[in-house]
Design a protein around this motif. Structure first.
Motif, PDB file in Angstrom:
ATOM      1  N   SER A  50       0.805  -1.229   0.000  1.00 43.38           N
ATOM      2  CA  SER A  50       0.000   0.000   0.000  1.00 43.38           C
ATOM      3  C   SER A  50       0.832   1.271   0.000  1.00 43.38           C
ATOM      4  CB  SER A  50      -0.941   0.004   1.214  1.00 43.38           C
ATOM      5  OG  SER A  50      -0.203   0.018   2.421  1.00 43.38           O
ATOM      6  N   SER A  51       2.136   1.163   0.263  1.00 41.98           N
ATOM      7  CA  SER A  51       2.981   2.366   0.318  1.00 41.98           C
ATOM      8  C   SER A  51       4.439   1.964   0.146  1.00 41.98           C
ATOM      9  CB  SER A  51       2.801   3.096   1.658  1.00 41.98           C
ATOM     10  OG  SER A  51       3.221   2.267   2.734  1.00 41.98           O
ATOM     11  N   GLY A  52       5.304   2.959   0.081  1.00 38.75           N
ATOM     12  CA  GLY A  52       6.741   2.729   0.095  1.00 38.75           C
ATOM     13  C   GLY A  52       7.248   1.849  -1.025  1.00 38.75           C
ATOM     14  N   ARG A  74       4.579  -0.368  -2.932  1.00 42.54           N
ATOM     15  CA  ARG A  74       3.823   0.380  -3.932  1.00 42.54           C
ATOM     16  C   ARG A  74       4.679   0.658  -5.161  1.00 42.54           C
ATOM     17  NH1 ARG A  74       2.873   5.527  -5.682  1.00 42.54           N
ATOM     18  NH2 ARG A  74       0.704   6.054  -6.176  1.00 42.54           N
ATOM     19  N   ARG A 128      -3.746  -1.359   4.840  1.00 41.51           N
ATOM     20  CA  ARG A 128      -4.587  -0.218   4.447  1.00 41.51           C
ATOM     21  C   ARG A 128      -5.298  -0.503   3.125  1.00 41.51           C
ATOM     22  NH1 ARG A 128      -0.065   4.384   5.407  1.00 41.51           N
ATOM     23  NH2 ARG A 128       1.205   2.726   4.499  1.00 41.51           N
ATOM     24  N   ASN A 140      -5.801   2.406   0.553  1.00 42.48           N
ATOM     25  CA  ASN A 140      -4.618   2.680  -0.274  1.00 42.48           C
ATOM     26  C   ASN A 140      -4.491   1.669  -1.412  1.00 42.48           C
ATOM     27  OD1 ASN A 140      -4.126   4.617   1.654  1.00 42.48           O
ATOM     28  ND2 ASN A 140      -1.973   4.105   1.922  1.00 42.48           N
ATOM     29  N   LEU A 157      -4.435   2.327  -5.373  1.00 45.21           N
ATOM     30  CA  LEU A 157      -3.300   1.823  -6.153  1.00 45.21           C
ATOM     31  C   LEU A 157      -3.774   0.953  -7.302  1.00 45.21           C
ATOM     32  CD1 LEU A 157      -0.272   1.402  -6.604  1.00 45.21           C
ATOM     33  CD2 LEU A 157      -0.345  -0.435  -4.890  1.00 45.21           C
ATOM     34  N   THR A 175      11.336   6.819   1.667  1.00 42.15           N
ATOM     35  CA  THR A 175       9.961   6.340   1.722  1.00 42.15           C
ATOM     36  C   THR A 175       9.291   6.911   2.970  1.00 42.15           C
ATOM     37  OG1 THR A 175      10.490   4.362   3.017  1.00 42.15           O
ATOM     38  CG2 THR A 175      10.616   4.168   0.606  1.00 42.15           C
ATOM     39  N   GLU A 176       8.025   6.556   3.181  1.00 37.58           N
ATOM     40  CA  GLU A 176       7.313   7.001   4.378  1.00 37.58           C
ATOM     41  C   GLU A 176       8.021   6.535   5.649  1.00 37.58           C
ATOM     42  OE1 GLU A 176       3.269   5.742   4.303  1.00 37.58           O
ATOM     43  OE2 GLU A 176       2.859   6.632   2.353  1.00 37.58           O
ATOM     44  N   GLU A 235      10.921   9.069   6.321  1.00 40.08           N
ATOM     45  CA  GLU A 235      10.722  10.458   5.892  1.00 40.08           C
ATOM     46  C   GLU A 235      11.227  11.478   6.909  1.00 40.08           C
ATOM     47  OE1 GLU A 235       6.587  10.867   5.188  1.00 40.08           O
ATOM     48  OE2 GLU A 235       5.975  10.415   7.247  1.00 40.08           O
TER      49      GLU A 235
END
Length: 249
Positions: free
Chosen positions: A12-14, A17, A36, A39, A43, A190-191, A194
């Motif tokens: 979902s992130s980083g 993703r 998540r 997200n 995506l 990435t998150e 950060e």
């Protein structure tokens, strides 16, 4: 070898993703899972806009719910028919110096980055052994090569353990059609990081994920990415004086 159907955890992130985007561009079908779901929904829409000719399935998954890991992986297997590559990517970077009040955060990182990774590897190899084919990929870290201080103390230990686990699995399935790779990313923005103001050779997520996907597709036992400078730096880090390591973290 073509690995058409790819499962990615922590998508979902980083890095998860970013890898999904790169694989979608090259025409791979994707099984994506993460905590998540909102997200993942966004995506999926983004990936289908990039490439409407691929199959994308999404499912919510907390990798610390170990039985659910097995359930979700096998559900994806049923939906795609085969899973050609499974990328164990979900992870955390929480924590602080040992003995300074961060036990809960350190424990959460240890459980997610190693115990939950073990559950994912178990579920993946169950599928691959039944298929007699597949490519297991674990996302470790350049920090796996040494111990580090502060927030990296437990994180680096978990990544070292993951690298060792991956090698053991590789030895176990040696001379079979099952391939096993461990990827050691350097510093990629990435998150998760950060809040880190500076780090040596830091690159953005897009460049980092392109390098990771390129390394994954080579299916080498171990890769350090981007290859410059980490193909050389990981060797230097292994022999660097402890006081130099202290200044780096």
């Amino acid at each position: 070898m073509t690995r058409k159907n790819i499962l990615i955890t922590g998508a979902s992130s980083g890095l998860g993703r970013g890898m999904a985007i790169e694989f979608a561009k090259s025409g791979h079908n994707l099984a994506l899972c993460a905590r998540r779901l909102d997200n993942l929904v966004a995506l999926k829409a983004e990936l289908l806009a990039l490439n409407p000719h691929i199959q994308i399935e999404i499912k919510p998954l907390d990798v610390n719910e170990h039985e659910q890991v097995f359930t979700v992986f096998h559900e994806f297997k049923a939906e795609f028919g085969t899973l050609d590559r499974i990328i164990v990517n979900a992870g955390l970077g929480k924590g602080g110096s040992v003995g300074t009040g961060f036990f809960k955060a350190n424990l959460q990182t240890a459980q997610t980055n190693f115990i939950a990774a073990l559950a994912q590897c178990e579920a993946a190899l169950e599928i691959f052994r039944a298929q007699n084919a597949g490519h297991l990929v674990t996302i470790s870290s350049i920090s796996a090569v040494r111990g580090f201080r502060r927030a990296l103390t437990v994180y680096a230990a978990t990544k070292s353990a993951l690298t060792s686990l991956t090698e053991g699995i590789r030895i176990d399935v040696m001379d079979t059609p099952i391939k096993v790779s461990c990827i050691h990313p350097g510093f990629i923005r990435t998150e998760m990081n950060e809040k880190v103001k500076t780090a040596p050779f830091m690159i953005d997520a897009e460049a980092g994920c392109k390098a990771i996907v390129k390394a994954i597709n080579k299916e080498k036992a171990n890769s350090y990415v981007p290859s410059y400078p980490w193909a050389i730096m990981h060797l230097l880090l292994r022999v660097a004086p402890t006081r130099l390591i202290r200044r780096m973290s």
